[in-house]
Write a protein that holds these residues in place. Structure first.
Motif, PDB file in Angstrom:
ATOM      1  N   LYS A 146       0.887  -1.157   0.000  1.00  0.00           N
ATOM      2  CA  LYS A 146       0.000   0.000   0.000  1.00  0.00           C
ATOM      3  C   LYS A 146       0.927   1.210   0.000  1.00  0.00           C
ATOM      4  N   ASP A 147       1.208   1.750  -1.188  1.00  0.00           N
ATOM      5  CA  ASP A 147       2.239   2.772  -1.323  1.00  0.00           C
ATOM      6  C   ASP A 147       1.840   4.062  -0.613  1.00  0.00           C
ATOM      7  N   PRO A 148       2.631   4.502   0.372  1.00  0.00           N
ATOM      8  CA  PRO A 148       2.265   5.714   1.110  1.00  0.00           C
ATOM      9  C   PRO A 148       2.397   6.985   0.269  1.00  0.00           C
ATOM     10  N   TYR A 149       3.257   6.989  -0.740  1.00  0.00           N
ATOM     11  CA  TYR A 149       3.492   8.203  -1.522  1.00  0.00           C
ATOM     12  C   TYR A 149       2.408   8.468  -2.557  1.00  0.00           C
ATOM     13  N   THR A 150       1.782   7.399  -3.081  1.00  0.00           N
ATOM     14  CA  THR A 150       0.728   7.576  -4.087  1.00  0.00           C
ATOM     15  C   THR A 150      -0.643   7.140  -3.588  1.00  0.00           C
ATOM     16  N   GLY A 151      -0.679   6.321  -2.544  1.00  0.00           N
ATOM     17  CA  GLY A 151      -1.943   5.793  -2.045  1.00  0.00           C
ATOM     18  C   GLY A 151      -2.443   4.603  -2.831  1.00  0.00           C
ATOM     19  N   GLU A 152      -1.649   4.106  -3.779  1.00  0.00           N
ATOM     20  CA  GLU A 152      -2.070   2.998  -4.624  1.00  0.00           C
ATOM     21  C   GLU A 152      -1.490   1.672  -4.145  1.00  0.00           C
ATOM     22  N   ASP A 153      -2.163   0.575  -4.516  1.00  0.00           N
ATOM     23  CA  ASP A 153      -1.664  -0.767  -4.207  1.00  0.00           C
ATOM     24  C   ASP A 153      -0.727  -1.227  -5.327  1.00  0.00           C
ATOM     25  N   ILE A 154       0.406  -1.793  -4.932  1.00  0.00           N
ATOM     26  CA  ILE A 154       1.381  -2.299  -5.898  1.00  0.00           C
ATOM     27  C   ILE A 154       1.652  -3.758  -5.569  1.00  0.00           C
ATOM     28  N   ARG A 155       1.426  -4.630  -6.539  1.00  0.00           N
ATOM     29  CA  ARG A 155       1.731  -6.053  -6.360  1.00  0.00           C
ATOM     30  C   ARG A 155       3.192  -6.280  -6.723  1.00  0.00           C
ATOM     31  N   PHE A 156       3.951  -6.720  -5.739  1.00  0.00           N
ATOM     32  CA  PHE A 156       5.392  -6.890  -5.913  1.00  0.00           C
ATOM     33  C   PHE A 156       5.733  -8.336  -6.246  1.00  0.00           C
ATOM     34  N   THR A 157       6.601  -8.510  -7.260  1.00  0.00           N
ATOM     35  CA  THR A 157       7.162  -9.820  -7.587  1.00  0.00           C
ATOM     36  C   THR A 157       8.658  -9.643  -7.798  1.00  0.00           C
ATOM     37  N   ARG A 158       9.450 -10.421  -7.074  1.00  0.00           N
ATOM     38  CA  ARG A 158      10.899 -10.312  -7.212  1.00  0.00           C
ATOM     39  C   ARG A 158      11.348 -10.815  -8.570  1.00  0.00           C
ATOM     40  N   GLY A 159      12.241 -10.063  -9.199  1.00  0.00           N
ATOM     41  CA  GLY A 159      12.763 -10.464 -10.499  1.00  0.00           C
ATOM     42  C   GLY A 159      13.583  -9.346 -11.106  1.00  0.00           C
ATOM     43  N   ALA A 160      14.396  -9.697 -12.086  1.00  0.00           N
ATOM     44  CA  ALA A 160      15.296  -8.717 -12.707  1.00  0.00           C
ATOM     45  C   ALA A 160      14.542  -7.545 -13.312  1.00  0.00           C
ATOM     46  N   THR A 162      11.289  -6.689 -12.405  1.00  0.00           N
ATOM     47  CA  THR A 162      10.161  -6.238 -11.583  1.00  0.00           C
ATOM     48  C   THR A 162      10.536  -5.721 -10.198  1.00  0.00           C
ATOM     49  N   SER A 163      11.692  -6.105  -9.661  1.00  0.00           N
ATOM     50  CA  SER A 163      12.045  -5.728  -8.285  1.00  0.00           C
ATOM     51  C   SER A 163      12.079  -4.216  -8.088  1.00  0.00           C
ATOM     52  N   ASP A 196      19.095   2.469   8.882  1.00  0.00           N
ATOM     53  CA  ASP A 196      18.217   2.709  10.024  1.00  0.00           C
ATOM     54  C   ASP A 196      16.745   2.556   9.609  1.00  0.00           C
ATOM     55  N   PRO A 197      15.998   1.590  10.178  1.00  0.00           N
ATOM     56  CA  PRO A 197      14.589   1.403   9.813  1.00  0.00           C
ATOM     57  C   PRO A 197      13.725   2.644  10.044  1.00  0.00           C
ATOM     58  N   ASP A 198      14.110   3.510  10.983  1.00  0.00           N
ATOM     59  CA  ASP A 198      13.352   4.742  11.205  1.00  0.00           C
ATOM     60  C   ASP A 198      13.336   5.626   9.964  1.00  0.00           C
ATOM     61  N   ASN A 199      14.353   5.487   9.125  1.00  0.00           N
ATOM     62  CA  ASN A 199      14.509   6.359   7.968  1.00  0.00           C
ATOM     63  C   ASN A 199      14.209   5.649   6.652  1.00  0.00           C
ATOM     64  N   LEU A 200      13.644   4.446   6.715  1.00  0.00           N
ATOM     65  CA  LEU A 200      13.450   3.647   5.511  1.00  0.00           C
ATOM     66  C   LEU A 200      11.976   3.317   5.301  1.00  0.00           C
ATOM     67  N   LEU A 201      11.584   3.284   4.029  1.00  0.00           N
ATOM     68  CA  LEU A 201      10.180   3.103   3.687  1.00  0.00           C
ATOM     69  C   LEU A 201      10.090   2.446   2.309  1.00  0.00           C
ATOM     70  N   ALA A 202       9.327   1.360   2.204  1.00  0.00           N
ATOM     71  CA  ALA A 202       9.068   0.740   0.906  1.00  0.00           C
ATOM     72  C   ALA A 202       8.046   1.586   0.153  1.00  0.00           C
ATOM     73  N   VAL A 203       8.402   1.977  -1.084  1.00  0.00           N
ATOM     74  CA  VAL A 203       7.546   2.900  -1.843  1.00  0.00           C
ATOM     75  C   VAL A 203       7.562   2.539  -3.326  1.00  0.00           C
ATOM     76  N   ASP A 204       6.678   3.187  -4.062  1.00  0.00           N
ATOM     77  CA  ASP A 204       6.638   3.062  -5.512  1.00  0.00           C
ATOM     78  C   ASP A 204       7.965   3.509  -6.122  1.00  0.00           C
ATOM     79  N   GLY A 205       8.579   2.645  -6.948  1.00  0.00           N
ATOM     80  CA  GLY A 205       9.900   2.929  -7.494  1.00  0.00           C
ATOM     81  C   GLY A 205       9.994   4.217  -8.299  1.00  0.00           C
ATOM     82  N   PRO A 206       9.136   4.414  -9.310  1.00  0.00           N
ATOM     83  CA  PRO A 206       9.219   5.649 -10.097  1.00  0.00           C
ATOM     84  C   PRO A 206       9.025   6.912  -9.262  1.00  0.00           C
ATOM     85  N   THR A 207       8.150   6.854  -8.258  1.00  0.00           N
ATOM     86  CA  THR A 207       7.936   8.022  -7.398  1.00  0.00           C
ATOM     87  C   THR A 207       9.186   8.315  -6.579  1.00  0.00           C
TER      88      THR A 207
END
Length: 260
Positions: A146-160, A162-163, A196-207
């Motif tokens: 649930k991307d905090p920067y765009t508010g959209e859902d992103i389905r993640f799949t690991r791969g060269a 897609t990651s 530091d996890p306090d400063n890290l956030l999973a987000v939409d790549g292009p954003t």
């Protein structure tokens, strides 16, 4: 005829004591003692197994059990608007020092500072994504962000190919940290900051790519509902590491917090 002897003693051979029906006696209960003891141990082990299964089921139902196999990062510190304003008041306002920055000065990439054989990127993905599958106990194969920067859902799949669709953002960018004081740190401090996890956030790549190293005066999330938390996290990280803010950045942060 004389009675049979049992060899050396020369005395009569004694027959085994038999109970009713001609069955040899083996104790008061009738069943062999060794067999009873083994049965008791099996029953005890079965009961322990049942108790453990019940405990695990309760932990899973309450969300206290992580079945992904990896160690997710701790949740970041969250500040209210009032707390963020107080921390902002304590930051030194100073011009940025925009020279000498090199990404390599913050280490060679994601580290494993907690020594669990799982690097920081994977731990943040496990923390921030839902429905995580990590088949090897560390690397996230799939999940939903649930991307905090765009508010959209992103389905993640690991791969060269897609990651990179989900990236780990430094809420206070490494370059921003350098401009506001990290240039004076030693390498160990910069590596700690970078992971530091306090400063890290999973987000939409292009954003994340569009944000780059911009301060709050230059960039805010498109998802307005997240701006208060975003600015609060930036302030907390800068306070935690004794970094500075410039005058434009401080003013932008205050405008965001005033609307929270």
């Amino acid at each position: 005829m004389s009675p049979r002897t049992n060899g050396r003693s020369g005395g009569p051979r004694r027959s085994p004591i038999r109970g009713r029906g001609g069955v040899p006696r083996s104790g008061r209960g009738g069943a062999p003692r060794g067999r009873v003891s083994r049965q008791n141990r099996v029953i005890a082990m079965a009961l322990v197994g049942v108790v453990l299964l019940v405990v695990l089921a309760i932990r899973w139902a309450t969300g206290d059990l992580d079945l992904s196999g990896g160690q997710a990062a701790p949740e970041p510190t969250s500040l209210s608007a009032q707390e963020a304003l107080r921390e902002l008041d304590g930051l030194q306002v100073a011009a940025e020092v925009r020279e000498g920055y090199q990404r390599e000065r913050f280490g060679g990439g994601w580290g494993d500072l907690d020594g669990d054989s799982c690097d920081t990127r994977q731990e943040i993905l496990q923390r921030d994504l839902d429905d995580v599958v990590a088949s090897d106990g560390c690397r996230v194969d799939t999940g939903v962000l649930k991307d905090p920067y765009t508010g959209e859902d992103i389905r993640f799949t690991r791969g060269a190919q897609t990651s990179s669709e989900v990236q780990i953002d430094h809420v206070v960018a490494a370059a921003q940290a350098w401009y506001s004081g990290a240039y004076a740190w030693d390498e160990a401090e910069r590596v700690e900051f970078f992971n530091d996890p306090d400063n890290l956030l999973a987000v939409d790549g292009p954003t994340n790519n569009s944000k780059g190293a911009k301060s709050a005066a230059e960039w805010l999330p498109g998802n307005a509902a997240y701006r208060c938390e975003y600015v609060g996290r930036q302030i907390h990280v800068k306070a935690k590491y004794h970094l500075t803010v410039d005058s434009d950045e401080s003013a932008a942060m205050r405008r965001v917090l005033a609307a929270c």
